[in-house]
Design an enzyme around this catalytic site. Structure first.
Site, PDB file in Angstrom:
ATOM      1  N   CYS A 109       7.979  -1.441  -4.679  1.00 31.50           N
ATOM      2  CA  CYS A 109       7.303  -0.906  -5.860  1.00 31.50           C
ATOM      3  C   CYS A 109       8.091   0.188  -6.582  1.00 31.50           C
ATOM      4  O   CYS A 109       7.688   0.616  -7.657  1.00 31.50           O
ATOM      5  CB  CYS A 109       5.923  -0.386  -5.465  1.00 31.50           C
ATOM      6  SG  CYS A 109       4.988  -1.588  -4.507  1.00 31.50           S
ATOM      7  N   HIS A 240       1.896   7.456  -8.881  1.00 31.99           N
ATOM      8  CA  HIS A 240       2.012   6.089  -8.367  1.00 31.99           C
ATOM      9  C   HIS A 240       0.617   5.491  -8.241  1.00 31.99           C
ATOM     10  O   HIS A 240       0.384   4.369  -8.664  1.00 31.99           O
ATOM     11  CB  HIS A 240       2.737   6.098  -7.020  1.00 31.99           C
ATOM     12  CG  HIS A 240       3.004   4.745  -6.462  1.00 31.99           C
ATOM     13  ND1 HIS A 240       3.682   3.769  -7.177  1.00 31.99           N
ATOM     14  CD2 HIS A 240       2.688   4.183  -5.267  1.00 31.99           C
ATOM     15  CE1 HIS A 240       3.772   2.677  -6.446  1.00 31.99           C
ATOM     16  NE2 HIS A 240       3.177   2.889  -5.285  1.00 31.99           N
ATOM     17  N   HIS A 275      -1.288  -3.236 -10.461  1.00 31.44           N
ATOM     18  CA  HIS A 275      -0.006  -2.865  -9.853  1.00 31.44           C
ATOM     19  C   HIS A 275       0.983  -3.992 -10.131  1.00 31.44           C
ATOM     20  O   HIS A 275       0.850  -5.107  -9.616  1.00 31.44           O
ATOM     21  CB  HIS A 275      -0.183  -2.662  -8.349  1.00 31.44           C
ATOM     22  CG  HIS A 275       1.002  -2.021  -7.690  1.00 31.44           C
ATOM     23  ND1 HIS A 275       2.206  -1.838  -8.327  1.00 31.44           N
ATOM     24  CD2 HIS A 275       1.176  -1.499  -6.436  1.00 31.44           C
ATOM     25  CE1 HIS A 275       3.058  -1.253  -7.512  1.00 31.44           C
ATOM     26  NE2 HIS A 275       2.448  -1.034  -6.364  1.00 31.44           N
TER      27      HIS A 275
END
Length: 346
Positions: A109, A240, A275
């Site tokens: 990520c 995040h 995401h």
């Protein structure tokens, strides 16, 4: 002469057989970035123009077809070549005739945050004077099943920084930025400066970051050190914030340590996009630049009961501010690969 969007689309041949969805998303975003920067063919093809892309899934969005190929079910698939995570980078570089340095980051990520960091380092070191940086990831059954197996996929809207968060929502997308040295930027429209960057790996667990936030603290601290800014100069944090039990409290732990309990305004734009994995760092870099240019903060969605441990509450409503000069953007990947970027107003 700047390359037209139509010409770029023609070169990328997005409808060609065998192109994965990840590559199609990446191609469109690269085209938009080049067109917005008004780059010419000569500039794109200059040996000092780098192309640094990122992806987590890459062509694995076609895993079902590859399974059939491996088991000799039906005719051979057209997607064999696209399965490599870096295939989209190679294809786009070839079609746009990019001759400079080119590579692909796959650090889960934090992938596209690392591509931005690497592009900035290439320019800073003199190895390039322009870099096309970003990343792309497509949604696929392969991804959904993987996150289901980790038991961190929420069946409802994700709730970053909420006490009752249970997991993340997946999304897909792509974003690319054009980085240029100050000499090349000249009087062009400049959205912001990559003022700082930091990367650290706590190597705590294959799919989570350490409870003590070692990597989070290190990446943010390194970014601040590179930028020369003190913590109190940061006006906003694009967190995040995945909405998973481990990530959100660990990120708050890290922020609380670095900012000594005085954490600036923060929230997660993943409440808008889901995401997007390897594309997340670049997409959130775009959000960060929008914050800088528009002097506005966006509300964190679905957070009804903020995590109580540190008393930190994300931005809960749309805000317009007089001054937003420095923005921190965090991206934390599996294996503890933590990256932080600082964007500053020029």
């Amino acid at each position: 002469m700047p390359i037209s969007t139509d010409e770029l689309l023609g070169r990328c041949q997005i409808n060609e057989e065998g192109i994965s969805r990840t590559e199609a998303l990446a191609s469109y975003a690269v085209i938009q970035a080049i067109a917005d920067a008004r780059l010419s063919s000569e500039q794109v093809q200059d040996f000092k123009t780098a192309f640094i892309s990122a992806s987590t899934v890459g062509g694995m969005s076609r895993t079902d077809q590859l399974y059939e190929d491996a088991h000799l079910i039906g005719p051979p698939s057209q997607f064999l070549a696209s399965y490599n995570v870096g295939e989209h980078t190679s294809n786009i570089a070839r079609r746009l005739k990019i001759k400079g340095a080119s590579t692909t980051f796959n650090t889960a990520c934090s992938s596209s945050a690392n591509s931005i960091m690497f592009g900035a380092k290439l320019i800073k070191s003199g190895r390039a004077n322009r870099a096309i940086v970003g990343g792309a990831d497509a949604l696929a059954k392969f991804t959904v099943n993987g996150f289901n197996s980790l038991q961190i996929l929420s069946q409802e809207e994700s709730k970053p920084f909420d006490e009752d968060r249970v997991g993340l929502n997946l999304g897909e997308g792509a974003a690319y930025l054009i980085l240029e040295s100050e000499e090349l930027a000249g009087d062009k429209r400049v959205y912001g400066e990559v003022a700082g960057y930091g990367n650290a790996n706590d190597a705590f667990h294959p799919s989570s970051i350490s409870d003590e936030a070692f990597g989070v603290v290190a990446s943010i601290s390194n970014a601040l050190q590179v930028s020369g800014l003190s913590p109190e100069k940061i006006d906003y944090i694009n967190a995040h914030g995945t909405g998973t039990p481990n990530n959100d409290i660990t990120e708050q732990t890290g922020m609380n340590k670095v900012f000594a309990g005085k954490v600036p305004a923060f929230q997660s734009t993943k409440t808008y996009t889901g995401h997007t994995l390897g594309a997340a760092g670049a997409i959130e870099a775009v959000f960060s630049l929008l914050v800088l240019n528009n002097k506005e903060l966006y509300p964190s969605l679905h957070c009804a009961k903020p995590i109580a441990e540190y008393g930190l509450v994300p931005v809960m409503k749309y805000e317009q501010r007089q001054a937003v000069d420095h923005v921190l953007s965090n991206s934390f990947g599996f294996g503890g690969n933590c990256s932080s970027l600082i964007f500053s107003k020029v």
